[in-house]
Motif scaffolding. Structure first.
Motif, PDB file in Angstrom:
ATOM      1  N   ILE A   1       0.882  -1.098   0.205  1.00  0.00           N
ATOM      2  CA  ILE A   1       0.041   0.061   0.001  1.00  0.00           C
ATOM      3  C   ILE A   1       0.718   1.128   0.075  1.00  0.00           C
ATOM      4  O   ILE A   1       1.881   1.579   0.950  1.00  0.00           O
ATOM      5  N   SER A   2       0.866   2.059  -1.091  1.00  0.00           N
ATOM      6  CA  SER A   2       1.775   3.082  -1.208  1.00  0.00           C
ATOM      7  C   SER A   2       1.299   4.225  -2.180  1.00  0.00           C
ATOM      8  O   SER A   2       0.574   3.649  -3.054  1.00  0.00           O
ATOM      9  N   LYS A   3       1.658   5.694  -1.833  1.00  0.00           N
ATOM     10  CA  LYS A   3       1.142   6.341  -2.914  1.00  0.00           C
ATOM     11  C   LYS A   3       1.723   6.574  -4.257  1.00  0.00           C
ATOM     12  O   LYS A   3       1.351   6.873  -5.184  1.00  0.00           O
ATOM     13  N   GLU A   4       2.757   5.634  -4.062  1.00  0.00           N
ATOM     14  CA  GLU A   4       3.720   5.622  -5.115  1.00  0.00           C
ATOM     15  C   GLU A   4       3.691   4.196  -5.977  1.00  0.00           C
ATOM     16  O   GLU A   4       4.531   3.725  -6.597  1.00  0.00           O
ATOM     17  N   TYR A   5       2.396   3.645  -5.947  1.00  0.00           N
ATOM     18  CA  TYR A   5       1.927   2.258  -6.475  1.00  0.00           C
ATOM     19  C   TYR A   5       2.233   2.236  -7.917  1.00  0.00           C
ATOM     20  O   TYR A   5       2.663   1.194  -8.181  1.00  0.00           O
ATOM     21  N   GLY A   6       2.122   3.369  -8.644  1.00  0.00           N
ATOM     22  CA  GLY A   6       2.225   3.362 -10.100  1.00  0.00           C
ATOM     23  C   GLY A   6       4.002   2.820 -10.434  1.00  0.00           C
ATOM     24  O   GLY A   6       4.222   2.297 -11.303  1.00  0.00           O
ATOM     25  N   LYS A   7       4.862   3.824  -9.960  1.00  0.00           N
ATOM     26  CA  LYS A   7       6.355   3.472  -9.855  1.00  0.00           C
ATOM     27  C   LYS A   7       6.606   2.147  -9.406  1.00  0.00           C
ATOM     28  O   LYS A   7       7.448   1.494 -10.178  1.00  0.00           O
ATOM     29  N   ILE A   8       5.975   1.841  -8.345  1.00  0.00           N
ATOM     30  CA  ILE A   8       6.513   0.414  -7.815  1.00  0.00           C
ATOM     31  C   ILE A   8       6.092  -0.553  -8.754  1.00  0.00           C
ATOM     32  O   ILE A   8       6.958  -1.605  -8.966  1.00  0.00           O
ATOM     33  N   ALA A   9       5.032  -0.590  -9.093  1.00  0.00           N
ATOM     34  CA  ALA A   9       4.273  -1.673 -10.282  1.00  0.00           C
ATOM     35  C   ALA A   9       5.125  -1.572 -11.537  1.00  0.00           C
ATOM     36  O   ALA A   9       5.483  -2.854 -11.895  1.00  0.00           O
ATOM     37  N   ASP A  10       5.326  -0.574 -12.033  1.00  0.00           N
ATOM     38  CA  ASP A  10       6.394  -0.584 -13.196  1.00  0.00           C
ATOM     39  C   ASP A  10       7.693  -0.905 -12.837  1.00  0.00           C
ATOM     40  O   ASP A  10       8.303  -1.855 -13.697  1.00  0.00           O
ATOM     41  N   MET A  11       8.246  -0.625 -11.729  1.00  0.00           N
ATOM     42  CA  MET A  11       9.576  -1.109 -11.337  1.00  0.00           C
ATOM     43  C   MET A  11       9.713  -2.777 -11.013  1.00  0.00           C
ATOM     44  O   MET A  11      10.526  -3.514 -11.741  1.00  0.00           O
TER      45      MET A  11
ATOM     46  N   LEU B   1      -1.306  -2.953  -4.256  1.00  0.00           N
ATOM     47  CA  LEU B   1      -0.673  -3.901  -5.183  1.00  0.00           C
ATOM     48  C   LEU B   1      -0.543  -5.419  -4.594  1.00  0.00           C
ATOM     49  O   LEU B   1      -0.019  -5.595  -3.297  1.00  0.00           O
ATOM     50  N   ILE B   2      -0.797  -6.521  -5.302  1.00  0.00           N
ATOM     51  CA  ILE B   2      -0.292  -7.411  -4.881  1.00  0.00           C
ATOM     52  C   ILE B   2       0.770  -8.424  -5.805  1.00  0.00           C
ATOM     53  O   ILE B   2       0.303  -8.139  -7.072  1.00  0.00           O
ATOM     54  N   VAL B   3       1.792  -8.812  -5.264  1.00  0.00           N
ATOM     55  CA  VAL B   3       2.870  -9.380  -6.004  1.00  0.00           C
ATOM     56  C   VAL B   3       2.926 -10.797  -5.562  1.00  0.00           C
ATOM     57  O   VAL B   3       3.414 -11.019  -4.380  1.00  0.00           O
ATOM     58  N   MET B   4       3.283 -11.846  -6.405  1.00  0.00           N
ATOM     59  CA  MET B   4       3.816 -13.127  -6.151  1.00  0.00           C
ATOM     60  C   MET B   4       5.039 -13.281  -6.886  1.00  0.00           C
ATOM     61  O   MET B   4       5.234 -13.152  -7.960  1.00  0.00           O
ATOM     62  N   CYS B   5       6.209 -13.607  -5.897  1.00  0.00           N
ATOM     63  CA  CYS B   5       7.346 -14.088  -6.426  1.00  0.00           C
ATOM     64  C   CYS B   5       8.090 -15.253  -5.495  1.00  0.00           C
ATOM     65  O   CYS B   5       7.582 -15.504  -4.622  1.00  0.00           O
ATOM     66  N   ARG B   6       9.138 -15.775  -6.041  1.00  0.00           N
ATOM     67  CA  ARG B   6      10.003 -16.492  -5.232  1.00  0.00           C
ATOM     68  C   ARG B   6      10.322 -16.141  -4.123  1.00  0.00           C
ATOM     69  O   ARG B   6      10.653 -14.784  -4.225  1.00  0.00           O
ATOM     70  N   ARG B   7      10.709 -16.770  -3.262  1.00  0.00           N
ATOM     71  CA  ARG B   7      11.298 -16.597  -1.962  1.00  0.00           C
ATOM     72  C   ARG B   7      12.838 -15.647  -2.161  1.00  0.00           C
ATOM     73  O   ARG B   7      13.035 -14.808  -1.586  1.00  0.00           O
ATOM     74  N   TYR B   8      13.405 -16.245  -3.066  1.00  0.00           N
ATOM     75  CA  TYR B   8      14.678 -15.735  -3.394  1.00  0.00           C
ATOM     76  C   TYR B   8      14.770 -14.192  -3.814  1.00  0.00           C
ATOM     77  O   TYR B   8      15.673 -13.586  -4.047  1.00  0.00           O
ATOM     78  N   GLU B   9      13.476 -13.923  -4.430  1.00  0.00           N
ATOM     79  CA  GLU B   9      13.134 -12.761  -5.014  1.00  0.00           C
ATOM     80  C   GLU B   9      12.675 -11.824  -4.339  1.00  0.00           C
ATOM     81  O   GLU B   9      12.758 -10.443  -4.644  1.00  0.00           O
ATOM     82  N   SER B  10      12.302 -12.065  -3.126  1.00  0.00           N
ATOM     83  CA  SER B  10      11.412 -11.224  -2.275  1.00  0.00           C
ATOM     84  C   SER B  10      12.428  -9.916  -1.611  1.00  0.00           C
ATOM     85  O   SER B  10      11.891  -9.008  -1.536  1.00  0.00           O
ATOM     86  N   GLN B  11      13.742 -10.474  -1.296  1.00  0.00           N
ATOM     87  CA  GLN B  11      14.367  -9.322  -0.775  1.00  0.00           C
ATOM     88  C   GLN B  11      14.651  -8.318  -1.690  1.00  0.00           C
ATOM     89  O   GLN B  11      14.896  -7.075  -1.469  1.00  0.00           O
ATOM     90  N   GLY B  12      14.981  -8.709  -2.899  1.00  0.00           N
ATOM     91  CA  GLY B  12      15.325  -7.572  -4.274  1.00  0.00           C
ATOM     92  C   GLY B  12      13.908  -6.753  -4.188  1.00  0.00           C
ATOM     93  O   GLY B  12      14.113  -5.527  -4.526  1.00  0.00           O
ATOM     94  N   LEU B  13      12.816  -7.323  -4.022  1.00  0.00           N
ATOM     95  CA  LEU B  13      11.686  -6.434  -4.283  1.00  0.00           C
ATOM     96  C   LEU B  13      11.587  -5.563  -3.220  1.00  0.00           C
ATOM     97  O   LEU B  13      11.184  -4.442  -3.350  1.00  0.00           O
ATOM     98  N   MET B  14      11.826  -6.079  -1.927  1.00  0.00           N
ATOM     99  CA  MET B  14      11.751  -5.228  -0.730  1.00  0.00           C
ATOM    100  C   MET B  14      12.764  -3.848  -0.861  1.00  0.00           C
ATOM    101  O   MET B  14      12.236  -2.923  -0.512  1.00  0.00           O
ATOM    102  N   ASN B  15      14.143  -4.290  -1.328  1.00  0.00           N
ATOM    103  CA  ASN B  15      14.815  -3.073  -1.477  1.00  0.00           C
ATOM    104  C   ASN B  15      14.216  -2.142  -2.666  1.00  0.00           C
ATOM    105  O   ASN B  15      14.557  -0.968  -2.503  1.00  0.00           O
ATOM    106  N   LEU B  16      13.582  -2.738  -3.756  1.00  0.00           N
ATOM    107  CA  LEU B  16      13.059  -1.934  -4.664  1.00  0.00           C
ATOM    108  C   LEU B  16      12.036  -1.047  -4.069  1.00  0.00           C
ATOM    109  O   LEU B  16      11.869   0.306  -4.511  1.00  0.00           O
ATOM    110  N   ILE B  17      11.080  -1.478  -3.179  1.00  0.00           N
ATOM    111  CA  ILE B  17       9.836  -0.751  -2.760  1.00  0.00           C
ATOM    112  C   ILE B  17      10.413   0.475  -1.663  1.00  0.00           C
ATOM    113  O   ILE B  17      10.003   1.568  -2.042  1.00  0.00           O
ATOM    114  N   LYS B  18      11.567   0.102  -0.922  1.00  0.00           N
ATOM    115  CA  LYS B  18      12.151   0.929   0.042  1.00  0.00           C
ATOM    116  C   LYS B  18      12.673   2.141  -0.714  1.00  0.00           C
ATOM    117  O   LYS B  18      12.760   3.270  -0.327  1.00  0.00           O
TER     118      LYS B  18
END
Length: 296
Positions: free
Chosen positions: A218-228, A254-271
């Motif tokens: 849940i973010s105001k920047e949901y569009g940028k996050i989704a594109d990335m 936004l709802i994203v399904m990904c492999r466990r090993y991809e989750s940290q990269g995704l968290m860094n991207l969101i941050k």
């Protein structure tokens, strides 16, 4: 219509052959761990294999024969509580297990690959890992080795006992009974260590390749996050329109399904885009469909 039916039949046959290959490989792994590392150390685990080990240590009954006789006896007793498919698969699995244990046990008895008592705890861990990996392969490919499953089916029907509680009750009873033979608490501890190791490895083999996470953002920047996420993580994103009950304001989720090993990269991207985003991460036992596992 016939062409479609023929294609489905061909795919099912290929899947059947694949399942059979991994079931045989899994039973071979279990049999190797049991005969090479567990029997020489005189350790008793749970299930019918544990009972056959007790009979071998106490009376010298061949473990392969005991495994087959005990399982078939239990199947006959529990016939009404079991499905036909489960019964057939169990008979096949038990027969393979009995044959492999019967063939490998005298081999490792004559040509041992370990020195009994030299590093008993490590041998139990190795045997548990091989056994758990083998069971994981069998269960992941729709196989069955009978044993505890049959006893649990009976307990569940007679006493309405949950699967987990019934399994714990059966395994603890069998492992604890080794005290009557060896008069040693150490043997019980080794039996528990084997069972825990096998369970952990079994779960990892079944679910390890399927470990998937569901991330809700849940973010105001949901569009940028989704594109990335689309361009950098190469995962799809689902957008849901919601409403905050406290603020009474519209929010985009936004709802994203990904492999466990991809989750940290995704968290860094969101941050990096929105450090104040609200993020929820949940582990899934399995996700099936495009980009993930195929349904069996």
């Amino acid at each position: 219509m016939n062409k479609i039916s023929s294609t489905i039949t061909t795919k099912l046959k290929k899947q059947g052959y694949k399942d059979l290959f991994f079931i045989v490989l899994g039973i071979l792994s279990y049999s190797f761990g049991f005969t090479a590392f567990i029997l020489p150390e005189q350790v008793v685990m749970g299930g019918v294999t544990g009972i056959s080990a007790l009979l071998y240590y106490a009376f010298g009954f061949p473990p392969g024969v005991s495994i087959w006789v005990l399982n078939v006896t239990l199947l006959l007793i529990a016939m009404r509580a079991l499905t036909r498919q489960f019964t057939v698969r169990t008979i096949i699995g038990v027969t393979l297990l009995a044959v492999m244990v019967g063939a490998l046990q005298p081999v490792f008895q004559q040509f041992p690959i370990i020195t009994a008592g030299e590093d008993k705890f490590m041998h139990v861990l190795i045997g548990g890992a091989l056994g758990g990996a083998g069971l994981g392969l069998v269960f992941a490919h729709n196989g069955s080795t009978g044993g505890t499953d049959i006893i649990i089916a009976l307990l569940n029907k007679r006493f309405s006992m949950s699967f987990g509680r019934a399994m714990q009750f059966v395994d603890i009873t069998i492992i604890s009974s080794s005290y009557l033979l060896f008069h040693s608490m150490e043997t019980i501890v080794y039996g528990i260590a084997f069972t825990l190791t096998a369970s952990l490895v079994c779960d990892y083999v079944i679910n390890g390749t399927r470990q998937t996470v569901q991330i809700i953002i849940i973010s105001k920047e949901y569009g940028k996050i989704a594109d990335m996420v689309n361009t950098h993580i190469n995962r799809g994103v689902t957008l849901i329109e919601g409403k905050g009950w406290y603020s009474k304001q519209e929010v985009d989720i936004l709802i994203v399904m990904c492999r466990r090993y991809e989750s940290q990269g995704l968290m860094n991207l969101i941050k990096s885009i929105d450090p104040h985003a609200l993020v929820s991460q949940t582990f899934c036992h399995g996700v099936f469909g495009e980009g993930f596992d195929k349904m069996k």
